[in-house]
Design an enzyme around this catalytic site. Structure first.
Site, PDB file in Angstrom:
ATOM      1  N   ARG A 151       0.854  -1.178   0.000  1.00 24.94           N
ATOM      2  CA  ARG A 151       0.000   0.000   0.000  1.00 24.94           C
ATOM      3  C   ARG A 151       0.895   1.235   0.000  1.00 24.94           C
ATOM      4  O   ARG A 151       2.049   1.183   0.457  1.00 24.94           O
ATOM      5  CB  ARG A 151      -0.901   0.013   1.230  1.00 24.94           C
ATOM      6  CG  ARG A 151      -1.845  -1.182   1.354  1.00 24.94           C
ATOM      7  CD  ARG A 151      -2.658  -1.082   2.623  1.00 24.94           C
ATOM      8  NE  ARG A 151      -3.629  -2.168   2.758  1.00 24.94           N
ATOM      9  CZ  ARG A 151      -3.400  -3.297   3.428  1.00 24.94           C
ATOM     10  NH1 ARG A 151      -2.236  -3.487   4.027  1.00 24.94           N
ATOM     11  NH2 ARG A 151      -4.341  -4.229   3.509  1.00 24.94           N
ATOM     12  N   LYS A 182      -2.700  -2.341   7.682  1.00 24.81           N
ATOM     13  CA  LYS A 182      -3.938  -1.874   8.300  1.00 24.81           C
ATOM     14  C   LYS A 182      -4.127  -2.547   9.659  1.00 24.81           C
ATOM     15  O   LYS A 182      -3.783  -3.717   9.843  1.00 24.81           O
ATOM     16  CB  LYS A 182      -5.135  -2.194   7.398  1.00 24.81           C
ATOM     17  CG  LYS A 182      -5.263  -1.258   6.198  1.00 24.81           C
ATOM     18  CD  LYS A 182      -6.568  -1.512   5.459  1.00 24.81           C
ATOM     19  CE  LYS A 182      -6.781  -0.511   4.337  1.00 24.81           C
ATOM     20  NZ  LYS A 182      -8.039  -0.745   3.601  1.00 24.81           N
ATOM     21  N   HIS A 251      -2.336   2.503  -5.819  1.00 25.09           N
ATOM     22  CA  HIS A 251      -3.089   1.300  -5.458  1.00 25.09           C
ATOM     23  C   HIS A 251      -3.375   0.435  -6.684  1.00 25.09           C
ATOM     24  O   HIS A 251      -3.616  -0.768  -6.548  1.00 25.09           O
ATOM     25  CB  HIS A 251      -4.394   1.686  -4.760  1.00 25.09           C
ATOM     26  CG  HIS A 251      -4.756   0.758  -3.646  1.00 25.09           C
ATOM     27  ND1 HIS A 251      -3.985   0.623  -2.506  1.00 25.09           N
ATOM     28  CD2 HIS A 251      -5.787  -0.122  -3.496  1.00 25.09           C
ATOM     29  CE1 HIS A 251      -4.543  -0.264  -1.698  1.00 25.09           C
ATOM     30  NE2 HIS A 251      -5.629  -0.735  -2.278  1.00 25.09           N
ATOM     31  N   ARG A 254      -0.832  -2.193  -6.749  1.00 23.25           N
ATOM     32  CA  ARG A 254      -1.151  -3.257  -5.784  1.00 23.25           C
ATOM     33  C   ARG A 254      -2.218  -4.199  -6.368  1.00 23.25           C
ATOM     34  O   ARG A 254      -2.100  -5.420  -6.256  1.00 23.25           O
ATOM     35  CB  ARG A 254      -1.640  -2.641  -4.479  1.00 23.25           C
ATOM     36  CG  ARG A 254      -2.084  -3.632  -3.412  1.00 23.25           C
ATOM     37  CD  ARG A 254      -2.365  -2.890  -2.109  1.00 23.25           C
ATOM     38  NE  ARG A 254      -3.193  -3.626  -1.177  1.00 23.25           N
ATOM     39  CZ  ARG A 254      -2.732  -4.502  -0.286  1.00 23.25           C
ATOM     40  NH1 ARG A 254      -1.432  -4.753  -0.224  1.00 23.25           N
ATOM     41  NH2 ARG A 254      -3.556  -5.115   0.553  1.00 23.25           N
ATOM     42  N   HIS A 277      -4.627  -9.131   3.801  1.00 26.20           N
ATOM     43  CA  HIS A 277      -6.076  -9.015   3.938  1.00 26.20           C
ATOM     44  C   HIS A 277      -6.549  -9.811   5.154  1.00 26.20           C
ATOM     45  O   HIS A 277      -6.178 -10.979   5.323  1.00 26.20           O
ATOM     46  CB  HIS A 277      -6.793  -9.551   2.700  1.00 26.20           C
ATOM     47  CG  HIS A 277      -6.717  -8.640   1.525  1.00 26.20           C
ATOM     48  ND1 HIS A 277      -6.926  -9.054   0.221  1.00 26.20           N
ATOM     49  CD2 HIS A 277      -6.447  -7.303   1.439  1.00 26.20           C
ATOM     50  CE1 HIS A 277      -6.803  -8.036  -0.603  1.00 26.20           C
ATOM     51  NE2 HIS A 277      -6.511  -6.964   0.108  1.00 26.20           N
ATOM     52  N   TYR A 286     -10.241 -10.333  -6.671  1.00 25.46           N
ATOM     53  CA  TYR A 286      -9.285 -10.422  -7.768  1.00 25.46           C
ATOM     54  C   TYR A 286      -9.534 -11.638  -8.656  1.00 25.46           C
ATOM     55  O   TYR A 286      -9.065 -11.672  -9.794  1.00 25.46           O
ATOM     56  CB  TYR A 286      -7.861 -10.435  -7.214  1.00 25.46           C
ATOM     57  CG  TYR A 286      -7.511  -9.143  -6.521  1.00 25.46           C
ATOM     58  CD1 TYR A 286      -7.221  -7.997  -7.252  1.00 25.46           C
ATOM     59  CD2 TYR A 286      -7.506  -9.051  -5.131  1.00 25.46           C
ATOM     60  CE1 TYR A 286      -6.935  -6.799  -6.626  1.00 25.46           C
ATOM     61  CE2 TYR A 286      -7.212  -7.853  -4.493  1.00 25.46           C
ATOM     62  CZ  TYR A 286      -6.933  -6.732  -5.240  1.00 25.46           C
ATOM     63  OH  TYR A 286      -6.653  -5.546  -4.607  1.00 25.46           O
TER      64      TYR A 286
END
Length: 312
Positions: A151, A182, A251, A254, A277, A286
Site C-alpha cells: 500500500r 492496516k 493502489h 497493488r 487481507h 481479484y
C-alpha cells in the site's frame, strides 16, 4: 480543537487518533461526517445526546439529497454509529439511535489493474526527469509497489534501516520487506530480484538527497520523507512518459500485483497473506478480474465466441 464540534464529540475524535491510531485521512473523513451530524442537529434544535432514530433517519435522508454516494453515506453512518456507541459505553446515552440504519446499496466496482505488459512497461521505463537520483528513486518505488503489492502508506513509512521506531524496512539480505499494515498488523513479503536491484541503485545515491538524520527510505527533493501527494504526481508522470493509456495511481499497482499473481498461481490463500487481507473475501475480488481476463481472451480468440445478432 475544531470549533464547529462539541467538546464531547471532539474527545471521541481525539480518542480515535491517539488510542485507535486511525490514519489522518480517516480522521478527516470522520470529522466531516460528525460536522454534518452536528449541523443537522443544530438545524432541528435537537441535542445530539437526545437524538432519536427518527432524527437520524431524517438526517441520513439529507445526505442523499446532498448527492452523497452510497459508499460515502455508509462511511458517514459508520462515524455516527461509532460516536453513539462510545457514548453508550460511557453511560451518556441509553441506546444507539443509529443502529438499524443502513446506507443505500452500491454496486461494488472491481479494482482496476493494469495488463501485464503495461505493468512491466511501467516498471522498466526510465524516468525522463533529468535528475538521475530521482529517476533511481522512482524506479525503486514502482518496483516495490508492483513487485511487493505494498500500500502507498506502507511504502512511504519504510525507513532506510530497522529501529525501535521504524514502521517498516527492507532486509535486502533476506530479500524481504517488513511493513506495518492496516490495523497496525505487521507482515513480511518477499522482494524480487528486480526490486532489489532498483533498491540498491537508489540507496547508492540516496545520501545525496536525504537530509541529515532523515530515517525515511524514500525522500523528496528537499530531503524529507516523500509525501503521498508527491508520489502520486510522480507516478502519474511516469505512466504518461511510458505511454500507458490510463491514469495510474499507486493502489492500481497493488491491484495489478494481486491480479497477476492469481492469474499465474491460482493460490488465493497465499495472495491473501501477501496482501495482508484480514478476510479472504477481500482477496476473492481479484478472481473476478482474472475471469474478466479469461473472458476477453475467449471473446478475442474462440471461433464460437462471436455471436451473430438476430437478423444479421
Amino acid at each position: 480543537m475544531d470549533a464547529t464540534l462539541p467538546d464531547d464529540v471532539q474527545r471521541w475524535l481525539d480518542h480515535l487518533g491517539v488510542e485507535r491510531r486511525l490514519a489522518p485521512r480517516t480522521l478527516t473523513l470522520y470529522r466531516d461526517a460528525l460536522q454534518r451530524l452536528a449541523a443537522s442537529a443544530q438545524a432541528d434544535g435537537v441535542a445530539l445526546r437526545s437524538a432519536q432514530p427518527h432524527h437520524l433517519r431524517r438526517w441520513m435522508g439529507t445526505l442523499r439529497t446532498a448527492g452523497l454516494a452510497p459508499r460515502s453515506i455508509a462511511l458517514v453512518l459508520s462515524a455516527w454509529r461509532g460516536l453513539y456507541r462510545w457514548w453508550g459505553r460511557e453511560g451518556l446515552v441509553p441506546a444507539n439511535p443509529v443502529d438499524g440504519l443502513k446506507a443505500p446499496k452500491a454496486a461494488k466496482p472491481l479494482p482496476k489493474a493494469l495488463p501485464v505488459d503495461q505493468a512491466v512497461a511501467l516498471a522498466e521505463h526510465e524516468n525522463e526527469d533529468g535528475d538521475a537520483r530521482l529517476a533511481a528513486r522512482d524506479h525503486a518505488i514502482v518496483e516495490l509497489l508492483y513487485g511487493c503489492g505494498l500500500r502507498i502508506g506502507e511504502l512511504l513509512a519504510l525507513d532506510v534501516a530497522p529501529s525501535a521506531t521504524a514502521a517498516g524496512w527492507i532486509d535486502a539480505e533476506d530479500a524481504s520487506a517488513h511493513v506495518l499494515g492496516k490495523g497496525r498488523k505487521r507482515r513480511s513479503v518477499p522482494v524480487g530480484a528486480k526490486a532489489l536491484q532498483a533498491l540498491a541503485a537508489w540507496l547508492a545515491v540516496r545520501g545525496e538527497l536525504a537530509a541529515a538524520g532523515e530515517p525515511a527510505l524514500f525522500v523528496s527533493r528537499n530531503g524529507e520523507r516523500l509525501s503521498q501527494g508527491g508520489l502520486r504526481t510522480r507516478l502519474r508522470q511516469l505512466a504518461l512518459q511510458a505511454g500507458l493509456p490510463t491514469h495510474v495511481h499507486p493502489h492500481m499497482l497493488r491491484h495489478s500485483y494481486a491480479s497477476h499473481l492469481l492469474q499465474s498461481s491460482g493460490d488465493l490463500r497465499a495472495v491473501q497473506e501477501l496482501l495482508g487481507h484480514a478476510s479472504i473475501a477481500t482477496t476473492q475480488v481479484y478472481t473476478k478480474l482474472d475471469f474478466q481476463h479469461l473472458a476477453r481472451a475467449y471473446d478475442a480468440a474462440h471461433p464460437r465466441a462471436k455471436r451473430k445478432t438476430p437478423g444479421g
